[in-house]
Each structure stands twice: as C-alpha cells, then as structure tokens.
Design a protein around this motif. Structure first.
Motif, short mmCIF file in Angstrom:
data_model
loop_
_atom_site.label_atom_id
_atom_site.label_comp_id
_atom_site.label_asym_id
_atom_site.label_seq_id
_atom_site.Cartn_x
_atom_site.Cartn_y
_atom_site.Cartn_z
N ARG A 284 0.90 -1.03 0.12
CA ARG A 284 -0.06 0.03 0.14
C ARG A 284 0.95 1.46 -0.06
O ARG A 284 0.54 2.16 -0.72
CB ARG A 284 -0.94 0.07 1.17
N SER A 285 1.85 1.13 0.83
CA SER A 285 2.93 2.60 0.76
C SER A 285 3.51 2.74 -0.60
O SER A 285 3.35 3.79 -1.02
CB SER A 285 3.91 2.21 1.88
N TRP A 288 0.69 3.97 -2.96
CA TRP A 288 0.43 5.57 -2.77
C TRP A 288 1.51 6.37 -2.99
O TRP A 288 1.24 7.54 -3.65
CB TRP A 288 -0.10 5.87 -1.35
N SER A 289 2.78 5.94 -3.05
CA SER A 289 3.90 6.88 -3.35
C SER A 289 4.02 6.81 -4.96
O SER A 289 4.04 7.87 -5.37
CB SER A 289 5.31 5.87 -3.09
N LEU A 291 1.17 6.83 -7.13
CA LEU A 291 -0.02 7.51 -7.10
C LEU A 291 0.42 9.05 -6.97
O LEU A 291 0.11 9.86 -7.71
CB LEU A 291 -1.03 7.11 -6.60
N GLU A 292 1.04 9.31 -5.72
CA GLU A 292 1.49 10.47 -5.77
C GLU A 292 2.26 11.03 -6.66
O GLU A 292 2.21 12.27 -7.31
CB GLU A 292 2.02 10.66 -4.28
N THR A 371 -7.35 -1.67 -1.93
CA THR A 371 -6.77 -0.78 -1.33
C THR A 371 -7.57 0.58 -1.71
O THR A 371 -7.66 1.60 -1.12
CB THR A 371 -5.17 -0.77 -1.80
N LEU A 372 -7.71 0.78 -3.17
CA LEU A 372 -8.19 2.14 -3.78
C LEU A 372 -9.56 2.28 -3.15
O LEU A 372 -10.05 3.25 -2.88
CB LEU A 372 -8.30 1.87 -5.14
N GLU A 375 -9.53 2.96 0.78
CA GLU A 375 -8.66 4.53 1.09
C GLU A 375 -9.08 5.22 -0.19
O GLU A 375 -8.33 6.16 -0.38
CB GLU A 375 -7.33 4.25 1.19
N LYS A 378 -8.42 9.09 0.26
CA LYS A 378 -7.18 9.45 -0.06
C LYS A 378 -6.63 9.66 -1.48
O LYS A 378 -6.19 10.54 -1.97
CB LYS A 378 -6.15 8.46 0.66
N PHE A 379 -7.10 8.59 -2.34
CA PHE A 379 -6.90 8.84 -3.69
C PHE A 379 -7.66 9.84 -4.05
O PHE A 379 -7.22 10.67 -5.09
CB PHE A 379 -7.82 7.58 -4.25
N LEU A 382 -5.75 13.01 -3.84
CA LEU A 382 -4.73 13.28 -4.73
C LEU A 382 -5.05 13.74 -6.18
O LEU A 382 -4.51 14.76 -6.53
CB LEU A 382 -4.12 11.98 -4.75
#
Length: 813
Positions: A284-285, A288-289, A291-292, A371-372, A375, A378-379, A382
């Motif tokens: 997951r980390s 998200w990295s 995607l960021e 995950t998407l 969370e 969070k997505f 972004l």
C-alpha cells in the motif's frame, strides 16, 4: 346533285358504307352484306358509285376552276423565287469561303504569338523564382553559418524557409541544374531548423519558458508545420501519460518492490507474488507513493506543458487579430479547430486513460482494488489536489478571452481541469457502500437485544459518524453523500427506537408513578436527545470545514429524533389533558349560587377576590404539578416537551373558560369565587410552560374575560374586547346564567349533559355553528314567553339578541 346529297347516298347505302368504316368489329357484318349481292350486282354498284364520284369531281372543278387556276399560277411563281434564292445562296457561300480564308491565317499567327508570349512569361517567372531562390539561399546560408543558431537567427531562417516554400510550391524545378545545389541545401537547412526548433519547444515546455515556446511556435508557423507539430506534441504527451499511469498501477512492479523491501527487513528471500499479510502495508505504501508521483509529477507536468502551449497559441491568435482580421483568419486556418482547445481535449484524454487503466488494474489485482476502495478519500484527495493545482495554473495564465470568427467564446480556463467522476465513480460507490455498512452496523448491533442501548454504544456510533465526516472533507460531493448516509443512520436509529417504544395504557397512565413501560419510553427519548446533541456538536465543530448543504442534510435528519420524542410525549400529554378536563368538569359540583359577600367593595372589577380557592382548582394545581414532576420533567429534551405542553396549557385554559361560562346558578358571591379561580388558573398552568403569556390567545381570553364577571349586561355589550379577543359565542354562553330559569342554556335546551355539550363544541369549532345553536336556545325562550302570554322579556334577552346578530355578521365575513 349537291355535294351533301352524294355523301348522304354513300353513307346511307349499306354497300357503300362498308368502304367508309375502319372498325374491325364490323368485318363480319360487312362480309355478310357483300355475300348478299352477286358479282354482277357488286360491279354494277361499284360502277354507279364511281359515276357518282366522277360527277361530283366535275361539279367541284366547274365551281372552283378560278381558284384552281390561281393556285397553279402561284406554284410557277414560287418555283421562280426558289431559283433566285438558290443563286443568292451560292453567292453567300462563296463570300463565306473567301472570309474564312482571310481569318484563319491571322488567327494562326495570333495563336503562335500568344504561345510565345506565354512561354516568355513562364520563363520570366521561372527566372525570377530562380533569382529569388538563389538570393534567399545565400541569406539562409549566411544565417545558418553564423554560428550556433540563436533566437533571432532561427526566426529569420524560418522566415526565409517559409518564403522559399511559397516560391517552390507551385512550380516544378526538377532538372534545373542552376538551382539543384540550392534546393538540396535548403532541404538540409529546413531539417536542421526543424530539429533545433523542436528541441527548443521541448526545452521550453519542460522548463515552462514561455519565450522559448513562443519562438518555437512562430518558427513552426513560418515553416507551415505548426498543426503537425502540435499534433505530435499532443500525441507524445498522451503516450507519456498513458505509460506513466501503467507504470504506477503495474501490480508486478509494486509487488516485486514490496516483496524485496520485506525480504530486506526479514532477511529472507521474497517472491514476486501477490502481497502477503506480512508485506501488505509495504504494498500500500508503494502504491500510494506511485500514485502521488503520478499525480504530482507526471500528469501535472504534461498538463501544465499543454496549458502553456495553448496559452502561447491563443496569445498568437490574439496578437494577429489586433493586426489584421484577415491575418487572424489565415493563422486560424493553419490551426485546426480541435487544436484550439488543446487543454480541454488533453484533460479529457488523460481522464479517459486514467479511468480505463484504473478499472483494468483493479480487475486484474483484487488487493489493489481493495486498497483504492478502502482508502478512496486519500485517492480522491490526490486527484482533487491535481485539479486544484492545474486550475491555479489556468487562473494565473495571462490568456485573456479569445473570440474567434464564426466560433463561440471559449469557456473560463478554471472550468477545464474539473474532477471527472467517471475516474472515481467505481471506487466511490464501493467506498460509500462500505461507509453505509460502517454506519448502519453499530445501530443494528446496539438494538439486537431488548434492552435500551447505553450512552457508550451511542458514543461508538458518534465516533464512526465523526470519522466518516472527517474523511469526506476532501470533496463537496463526497461530503454530501456521506451526509445522506448519516441521515439514513439517524433514521434507522429512530426506527429502532420507535420499535422499542411501549404503547397502550401502560405508557399513558398518569395516576400512579411511572410504569416500566413509561420508564423505557423515557430512556428511549433521552437516548434520542443524547444522539441529537452529540451529532449536532460534531457538526458544529466542523461547520467551518463542511459545506452548508452537508450541514443542512445532517441537521434535518436530527429532526426525526424530535419527532419521535414528540410521539412519545404526546400520548402522556393526551392523558394529562383528559385528566385535566375531568377535574375541570367537577367545577359544576361547586356551589356558585351564594349571594353578595359582606363588606365587599363596590368596585368588584378591580378588587382582589377574598374567596378561598375552590377544591377542584386545588386538585387541578396538585395534579398538574405532580404530572409535570413525575412524567415530563424526566425528559431531557425539554425544548420539545415545552412546545408540546403549550397546547396542553392552552387547552386547559379553554376548557376552564368554557365550563366557567356554563356555571348556573351564579350569584354575586359565586362570581367572587369564580374570579378567584381565574387567578388560581394562571398558577395551575404555570408548570406547563415557561411563561403563561406565551400561551397566546387562550391567555388573553382568560385575562380579558375575568373583568366581565362583575360588569352589567349593558357594559358587557359595550366591551371592546368582544369579537376580537373574546368570541361572541363565549360571552353569550356566560349570559345565559344571568337570565331567568326559563332561558335555558344551549345544552339544557338540547337536553345534553355538560360533558356532551363540551364534546360538541370541540367537534364544531366554527363560530357560526356555535351561534346558531345558541340562537335556537333564544328562540325557544321567546316561544316560552309568548306561550305564557307575557308581554315583556328579561332584560338580558335583548342584549343577547344584539350580541348574537353582531356575532353572526362577524362570522359571515
């Protein structure tokens, strides 16, 4: 024989008639007629017919011989004229032949001279083109050989190449040795200029250097390849974005990196497989990295570059439009219509690719999908941050408004980079579904038993509501939807509470102490009030962050708790009202017929009554005080209880006034006692309301009616409060007690009990209907007086008739 006779003979004769008819249908009949004659007879008939025709011809010639001779003469003249015309035609043909001979030779000479002149013009134009090509080629060589191509040199070179392109586009210069070397050099220089300009454009876009991009656009415009270059830039940006999205969502890469990181941590070899529970957090980390980086770097960079390119292009259009409308139109022709909206088209393509790749990746990897979905806020944050950054770029650009010919004005730039719901809708729906479950499950769980939930269980629900609202702050639409889910949760909570509510006599008794059912209802109402207060507190703490419509949705749902509390309180209040009415009915057991009180003041309207409080009034005060203390004060939501009690207090005052008017007989001492009851009534209803004055019309009627007890009927008739504050029907009802026994009250005239008459008044609130009932009682009194033979009515009767007429007029308006 006349001509008509000859034809008549032929037509009437059956034998001759067959030679005149052409009908095939008569053939059989004609054959039958011919067969009826012999050959000799037929020949004879033919000879006779020929003779008739000869005679007729001779007769016609004799009669018209002059005309026949004249026609023969004109034929000869016509032949002479034709002969003359033939000779003239021959002469004309000869003249035409001679003229043709004279014209053809000059025409051929002119044609030859024209061809020569055309060839001279073509040769001259070709020579001018060759000369211009050689001149521009030398200047181009000088520009290109001056050293590294600078900004000014490359623009001049592009201008020269543009002019050279215009010179060579309509003529075939192949085979001309004089310019072969120049044309070859021009092609090399053009390739070199395009290469350097493309490099300049890429560097300008990457560094957001508007000057470089403007120079590159100008060069490509001069080279006539602006549209092609823009298409290439757009296509390259789309490919890079698509590649970046695929790399960010590549499950194999993410899994491999996560597994490798976990292996380093554990010191054991990893596998390139789906994340195990041990390295799920690393996956997951890493996701998200990625995607960021995708949103903050890749997509933002490409979109900002396209934004800069469109800004330069439209600025160029604006500058050209200030110079010349024709130049502007010509420039626009070089730029297709779809390329005049590069930013919106590119953003649409980015959104489409992002949506497609997200769906494919989530379908191929369940862990990525979870995950998407889990969370999602969070997505969404972004994605929204990307939109806001790009909108800021659009607002800061000095683009201005461009209105193209035969085109609509472009929309505001800030509207381009809007969130596309198609990108997030699948994950949003899944997240909202889970959000509903997280909100509804605690409610279903806390009401699974038969015991009223505790405040600790409600606090757990409040924490869930707070969490859902907090994570929804990233988006107005998401916040609004979460608010609707919270509204559903509150409604479900109210429904569960309603199902637990106890009904029936156990819940509505007001005689003894609270029953277990009433205690249960009180606990439910207090629990609803606690939920209402806690949710309102959460919304109040977030009021600066939550949208106004979100706050409205949540607060509107809390009204259900007040409605249910009202539903719990109202049955108790209904029982209290019934008990109050029963106590007030005992008023008629009191004795109000006593005479004047000794040493009483003559001004009875202003004197404070000395009479003691009536027994029923004491009982009423005790009951209301006990009911409020035992059944109403235990409710924590006193705002709702107070609002409900207002109607009970008002009903109490109305019943008291009604029955006070029905008291008969009523003496002077009884009026003093009744006036004391009026004063005590205000104290009796005080526990039901914060202030007695807030009861409105019933309270005004109570205060205004008390002085009427001590006024004469004439003074009552002149009272200004009648019809406005005090209804005419109520005053008339009180005046019956001042009349003789023969003047029966309306309920006595109808042979009703006091309680039945009170019920009738409740079901007939119309003032006209009440006055009509009292009119019947007055008419009965009138009939009684006449039957007795009396000549005079009681003094109160005309006053009552006058008030009745005034009341009927007022009720008719």
């Amino acid at each position: 024989m006349a001509n008509a006779d000859v034809w008549q003979i032929i037509e009437t004769d059956e034998f001759y008639r067959q030679f005149l008819r052409k009908d095939s249908g008569e053939d059989i009949k004609n054959e039958a007629i011919i067969q009826g004659f012999s050959v000799a007879e037929q020949l004879k008939k033919l000879a006779e017919g020929i003779s008739l025709l000869d005679k007729e011809l001779q007769r016609q010639v004799l009669e018209n011989h002059e005309d026949l001779l004249s026609q023969a003469t004109w034929i000869e003249k016509l032949e002479g004229v034709l002969s003359v015309m033939q000779s003239h035609v021959q002469c004309l043909l000869s003249a035409v032949e001679r003229l043709r001979t004279k014209i053809i030779e000059p025409f051929n000479k002119v044609e030859m001279q024209t061809m020569m002149l055309s060839n001279l013009h073509a040769t001259s134009d070709l020579l001018r083109r060759v000369t211009r090509i050689q001149h521009l080629s030398k200047r181009l060589n000088a520009l290109m050989q001056a050293g590294p191509a600078g900004t000014i040199d490359i623009i001049k070179a592009a201008q020269s190449l543009s002019e050279l392109s215009q010179i060579t586009e309509d003529v075939d210069l192949s085979g001309l040795e004089v310019v072969e070397e120049e044309l070859r050099t021009i092609r090399l220089h053009r390739n070199d200029v395009e290469k350097q300009t493309r490099l300049m454009l890429n560097q300008g876009l990457q560094s957001q250097n508007q000057t470089q991009v403007t120079t590159a656009v100008q060069v490509f415009s001069n080279l006539g390849s602006l549209s092609t270059t823009v298409s290439q830039v757009m296509e390259g940006a789309k490919q890079r974005v698509t590649r970046s999205i695929k790399e960010a969502l590549d499950v194999q890469t993410l899994t491999h990196v996560a597994t490798a990181d976990a292996s380093k941590t554990r010191g054991a070899p990893g596998r390139a497989a789906m994340p195990s529970p041990g390295n799920a957090s690393m996956f997951r980390s890493r996701l998200w990295s990625a995607l960021e980086h995708l949103f903050d770097s890749s997509i933002y960079t490409e979109c900002s570059q396209i934004e800069l390119l469109q800004r330069v292009l439209l600025k160029k259009v604006r500058d050209l439009s200030l110079v010349s409308h024709i130049q502007n139109a010509a420039y626009i022709d070089l730029l297709p219509k779809d390329q005049q909206e590069l930013t919106s088209n590119f953003w649409l393509e980015v959104s489409t690719q992002l949506s497609r790749q997200l769906i494919q990746a989530s379908q191929s990897a369940s862990f990525l999908k979870q995950t998407l979905e889990g969370e999602y806020p969070k997505f969404l944050r972004l994605y929204l941050d990307l939109c806001k950054r790009l909108q800021a770029v659009g607002r800061s650009s000095d683009q201005g408004e461009i209105i193209l010919q035969d085109a609509e004005p472009q929309a505001g730039k800030t509207a381009v980079f809007e969130l596309n719901r198609d990108v997030v809708v699948a994950f949003e729906n899944a997240y909202l579904s889970r959000s509903v479950s997280r909100l509804l499950d605690p409610v279903n769980l806390m009401f699974s038993g038969e015991v009223v939930p505790s405040h600790e269980e409600v606090d757990s629900l409040i924490r869930t509501i707070t969490s859902e609202l907090s994570v929804s702050l990233v988006d107005v639409s998401l916040s609004r939807t979460v608010a609707r889910n919270i509204s559903k949760t509150v409604r479900l909570f109210c429904l569960k509470c309603e199902q637990m509510t106890v009904t029936g006599g156990e819940a509505t008794q007001v005689i003894d102490s609270c029953t277990p059912g009433q205690l249960t209802n009180i606990s439910i109402a207090n629990l609803l009030h606690y939920l209402n207060g806690q949710v309102a507190r959460v919304v109040s703490n977030m009021k600066n962050s939550l949208p106004s419509d979100t706050i409205s949705i949540v607060l509107e749902s809390l009204q259900n708790t007040d409605e249910l509390t009202r539903g719990i309180v109202n049955p108790i209040l209904s029982s209290i009202t019934d008990a109050i009415e029963a106590i007030i009915l005992t008023m008629h057991n009191e004795d109000y017929s006593m005479g004047p009180v000794p040493n009483a003041s003559t001004n009875m309207a202003t004197r404070k009554p000395d009479a003691p409080c009536s027994l029923y009034m004491k009982e009423l005060q005790d009951f209301i005080s006990r009911a409020v203390k035992n059944y109403l004060a235990v409710f924590q939501n006193q705002d709702v209880v107070s609002k409900c009690c207002v109607s009970v207090a008002g009903r109490c005052l109305e019943l008291f006034l009604r029955h006070a008017c029905l008291v008969r007989p009523l003496g002077e001492g009884g009026r003093m006692k009744l006036a004391a009851d009026f004063a005590q009534m205000e104290l009796a209803v005080a526990p039901l309301c914060r202030q007695v004055s807030e009861l409105g019309r019933p309270y005004k009627m109570l205060r205004s009616f008390r002085p009427l007890l001590f006024l004469t009927v004439e003074d009552i008739q002149a009272c200004t409060a009648l019809g406005d504050v005090i209804p005419y029907s109520l005053v008339l009802l009180s005046l019956f007690a001042r009349g003789p026994q023969e003047l029966l009250s309306p309920h006595q005239s109808a042979n009703w009990s006091v309680s039945r008459f009170s019920q009738w008044l409740d079901t007939h609130p119309s003032e006209r209907e009440r006055l009509e009932l009292m009119s019947g009682a007055l008419q009965r009194y009138q009939q009684t007086v006449r039957q007795r033979g009396e000549t005079k009515f009681h003094s109160v009767y005309p006053v009552m008739v006058n008030l009745l007429e005034r009341g009927m007029k007022t009720a008719g308006k």
